[in-house]
Design a protein around this motif. Structure first.
Motif, mmCIF file in Angstrom:
data_model
loop_
_atom_site.group_PDB
_atom_site.id
_atom_site.type_symbol
_atom_site.label_atom_id
_atom_site.label_comp_id
_atom_site.label_asym_id
_atom_site.label_seq_id
_atom_site.Cartn_x
_atom_site.Cartn_y
_atom_site.Cartn_z
ATOM 1 N N TYR A 59 -142.148 115.280 -28.415
ATOM 2 C CA TYR A 59 -143.390 114.707 -28.924
ATOM 3 C C TYR A 59 -143.716 115.158 -30.349
ATOM 4 O O TYR A 59 -144.027 114.336 -31.212
ATOM 5 N N HIS A 60 -143.635 116.459 -30.610
ATOM 6 C CA HIS A 60 -144.054 116.944 -31.932
ATOM 7 C C HIS A 60 -143.016 116.681 -33.009
ATOM 8 O O HIS A 60 -143.294 116.841 -34.192
ATOM 9 N N LEU A 61 -141.802 116.337 -32.587
ATOM 10 C CA LEU A 61 -140.773 115.981 -33.571
ATOM 11 C C LEU A 61 -140.744 114.473 -33.809
ATOM 12 O O LEU A 61 -140.062 113.993 -34.722
ATOM 13 N N GLY A 62 -141.411 113.730 -32.948
ATOM 14 C CA GLY A 62 -141.404 112.268 -33.097
ATOM 15 C C GLY A 62 -140.028 111.682 -32.785
ATOM 16 O O GLY A 62 -139.640 110.659 -33.344
ATOM 17 N N LEU A 63 -139.300 112.338 -31.881
ATOM 18 C CA LEU A 63 -137.949 111.885 -31.523
ATOM 19 C C LEU A 63 -137.839 111.885 -29.996
ATOM 20 O O LEU A 63 -138.638 112.526 -29.321
ATOM 21 N N THR A 140 -143.954 125.907 -29.936
ATOM 22 C CA THR A 140 -143.973 124.474 -29.576
ATOM 23 C C THR A 140 -142.824 123.771 -30.292
ATOM 24 O O THR A 140 -142.034 123.022 -29.699
ATOM 25 N N LEU A 141 -142.733 124.044 -31.570
ATOM 26 C CA LEU A 141 -141.666 123.444 -32.375
ATOM 27 C C LEU A 141 -140.296 123.947 -31.913
ATOM 28 O O LEU A 141 -139.370 123.161 -31.696
ATOM 29 N N LEU A 142 -140.187 125.265 -31.730
ATOM 30 C CA LEU A 142 -138.875 125.843 -31.399
ATOM 31 C C LEU A 142 -138.337 125.297 -30.079
ATOM 32 O O LEU A 142 -137.144 125.011 -29.947
#
Ligand SMILES: O=P(O)(O)O[C@@H]1C[C@H](O)[C@@H](CO)O1
Ligand code: URA
Length: 332
Positions: A59-63, A140-142
């Motif tokens: 979700y947070h990567l938009g992928l 979250t990103l990692l």
């Protein structure tokens, strides 16, 4: 089989060389669990619930792993370099394009532009990703990056954080390569409440990797580079023992006693991500390191006073060391 990394086992002073990346240490720390790495070095995500998803939305990567060909996009990635700001990570991507002689004629593309939360750039084998401030934003990103690397079948990736920090007893502008991460309770763990209970995950960094990066400091560098512990606080102000936040009910003596204690434990700098990054990468069986510049000496004060131009210039210092490491690694 050749050894890919060395970890320091708490039960054994010294290094323990072992094959298959960090499998031996990992299994000692996670009894009864499946090692999260395949024989070819790709990540085997240990979460079996993922198998029941038709599509996994990062979700947070938009992928996602259905509508995006993550293997085509990212399989050749080897290094994931993360840092707080989008600006810094764009600069780093540009810097690595120069180091690796990779043209960026069409300009650098933000690969997460559909999400707007973080920014991610790719230059050959290097991914440069921003992670925001603090452990919840970074983890979250990692976690989405770990899934991305698994879906893209990247073999033996290496993750670095290129950050900023406050130093302890070293000149402002110095660089610290972290040998371990410590949380705000002075434990070498990342503590997180899960289903109502606080769980503690060991914050281990790859000793050989940090030593190798540290060894790339050059006497002609215009900054000093130190190897030492890094405290990752959950707050910039009271969590780092500052006196200049809106709230403070301790004295300057209390603050200095705390910072001196940290310094005596071998902590060289304070930032807001290292123990969680160390713990999460260990859990994923992925090698990683943390390299931060220091913006001030916290034994001398709390406010970040250098000019914007100086701070921007200092932020390039971790890039120089990581750039040397990546260049050397790719020439091997
Ligand atoms: O990588 P950055 O510069 O974001 O690292 C430190 C730790 C926090 O994220 C932030 C606090 O100013 O800077
Ligand atoms: O003192 C500092 C400076 C930068 N980043 C931090 O987290 N602390």
């Amino acid at each position: 089989m050749s050894c890919d990394c060395d970890y320091v086992l708490p039960s054994r002073k010294g290094f323990m060389p072992h094959y298959d990346n960090c499998k031996t240490v990992w299994q000692a720390k996670h009894p009864g669990k499946k090692y999260p790495k395949n024989d070819d070095g790709t990540i085997a995500l240990p979460n079996e619930h993922l198998l029941s998803l038709d599509v996994d939305i990062l979700y947070h990567l938009g992928l996602d792993n259905k509508n995006c060909d993550l293997k085509a996009m990212f399989h050749d990635a080897k290094f994931v370099c993360m840092g707080g700001t989008k600006y810094r990570m764009r600069e780093f991507a540009q810097y690595m394009a120069g180091v690796l002689n990779i043209p960026t004629d069409g300009g650098l593309k933000n690969l997460t532009k559909r999400s707007q939360r973080y920014a991610m750039y790719k230059v050959g084998p290097v991914l440069a990703v921003s992670h925001g401030i603090g452990i919840p934003s970074m983890t979250t990103l990692l976690q989405e990056v770990i899934k991305l690397l698994a879906y893209a079948k990247v073999a033996n990736p290496i993750v670095f954080r290129l950050g900023t920090s406050g130093g302890l007893g070293i000149p402002a502008g110095s660089v610290v390569v972290s040998s371990w991460g410590l949380n705000g309770n002075l434990e070498k763990t990342h503590n997180i409440p899960i289903l109502g209970k606080t769980r503690k995950f060991p914050s281990i960094l790859d000793t050989r990797l940090s030593q190798e990066v540290h060894s790339l400091a050059d006497p002609s560098d215009e900054f000093q580079t130190f190897l030492g512990g890094t405290m990752g606080a959950d707050d910039f102000y009271r969590g780092q023992g500052r006196l200049d936040g809106p709230f403070c009910d301790y004295t300057e003596q209390d603050k200095l006693a705390y910072l001196t204690k940290l310094s005596e434990m071998g902590v060289r700098n304070i930032e807001m991500e290292a123990p969680a990054l160390a713990a999460m990468l260990t859990e994923a069986g992925v090698r990683g390191g943390v390299v931060c510049v220091t913006f001030l000496d916290r034994l001398q004060g709390d406010q970040v006073t250098p000019s914007k131009a100086t701070l921007t210039d200092w932020q390039n210092r971790p890039m120089i060391l990581i750039g040397r490491y990546i260049e050397k690694y790719l020439k091997k």
